[in-house]
Design an enzyme around this catalytic site. Sequence first.
Site, PDB file in Angstrom:
ATOM      1  N   HIS A 120       0.819  -1.215   0.000  1.00  0.00           N
ATOM      2  CA  HIS A 120       0.000   0.000   0.000  1.00  0.00           C
ATOM      3  C   HIS A 120       0.850   1.262   0.000  1.00  0.00           C
ATOM      4  CE1 HIS A 120      -3.379  -2.773   0.584  1.00  0.00           C
ATOM      5  NE2 HIS A 120      -3.993  -1.839  -0.103  1.00  0.00           N
ATOM      6  N   HIS A 178       5.080 -14.201   6.589  1.00  0.00           N
ATOM      7  CA  HIS A 178       5.475 -13.089   7.448  1.00  0.00           C
ATOM      8  C   HIS A 178       4.347 -12.700   8.390  1.00  0.00           C
ATOM      9  CE1 HIS A 178       6.827  -9.230   8.908  1.00  0.00           C
ATOM     10  NE2 HIS A 178       8.040  -9.589   8.535  1.00  0.00           N
ATOM     11  N   GLU A 208       4.125 -12.685  12.376  1.00  0.00           N
ATOM     12  CA  GLU A 208       3.518 -11.525  13.040  1.00  0.00           C
ATOM     13  C   GLU A 208       1.998 -11.459  12.956  1.00  0.00           C
ATOM     14  OE1 GLU A 208       5.397  -7.884  11.767  1.00  0.00           O
ATOM     15  OE2 GLU A 208       7.386  -8.698  12.142  1.00  0.00           O
ATOM     16  N   HIS A 240      14.222 -13.867   8.505  1.00  0.00           N
ATOM     17  CA  HIS A 240      13.172 -14.608   9.220  1.00  0.00           C
ATOM     18  C   HIS A 240      13.349 -16.127   9.057  1.00  0.00           C
ATOM     19  CE1 HIS A 240      10.803 -11.349  10.744  1.00  0.00           C
ATOM     20  NE2 HIS A 240      10.662 -10.789   9.555  1.00  0.00           N
TER      21      HIS A 240
HETATM   22 CO    CO Z   1       9.832  -8.935   9.285  1.00  0.00          CO
END
Ligand code: CO
Length: 293
Positions: A120, A178, A208, A240
């Site tokens: 976005h 993610h 997350e 990650h």
């Molecule tokens: Co991250």
Amino acid sequence: MSKALHICGLFLVIFLLAFCAPVLAGHKDRPFKKGILLTAFGTTVPEARSALDNISDKAKQRFPGVEIRWAYSSRIVREKLAAQGQSFDSPAMALARMMDDGFTHVAVQSLHTIPGEEFHALTQTVKAFSGLPKGMQSVVLGLPLLAEPTDVEACAAAIMANLPAERKTGEAVILMGHGTHHPGNIYYPGLQYSLSRLDQLVLIGTVEGTPSLDDVRRVLKERKVSKVYLLPFMAVAGDHAVNDMAGGEEDSWQSVLAADGLTCVPVLRGTAEIAAFVDIWLDHLQAALERLP
Ligand code: CO
């Protein structure tokens, strides 16, 4: 049509010729030059960068003769790389350079996984570069990996076609996405819905967002799984994947699942390294290029 309308129409034509012609001529001064700007989150893991190079190579083959440039949307990644003497442009910087280098038509391709915060923000940047005086004639944006409902199906199929070959019946595959607090997170449970219809033991978790690792652990327990393969569901097997998924720290997914008594096999391969996923991104890029006037 009334006479008054005819006269109005005549004035309109004169107005357009007098005021707009120089503007149109101004655009024509710039010879047509089309470009592609690939925009990834970026990575600080050098081995992970080959995944992004793979997308460049595939894009070059599919769109020959169109210059391809790169931008990283993560400021943190850019700053870390800059400290190591490697400079990467932000999307805004890359677009400004393309503007100065005489590009008239640019397709920006998001190499993000979902339309979340990063995508976005990119939308806003692309909008800001559209219609700038003496700028590019047209800037369009290609959608991330998961956008249309058909992308969810295509992604689920790509996952199923690229499961670890050595996996046996009863063994689970866990994809680490993610995840985000952005509403775009909904694509992860959406993808899980598609996957569940294909294979009850292919599970998606996120760092997350939702589903969480605890959600995944609950399913593993219910289904009495004893061995799992851990795969990143991110463009690159970056920080990650290396640390949060397969790292030695107590709270890595591998450590947590091992403490649950599971045998874990991490596979450090990002989606950008796998043709079936790259094809989805490049289909989106093609759709964007087709939207250029
Ligand atoms: Co991250």
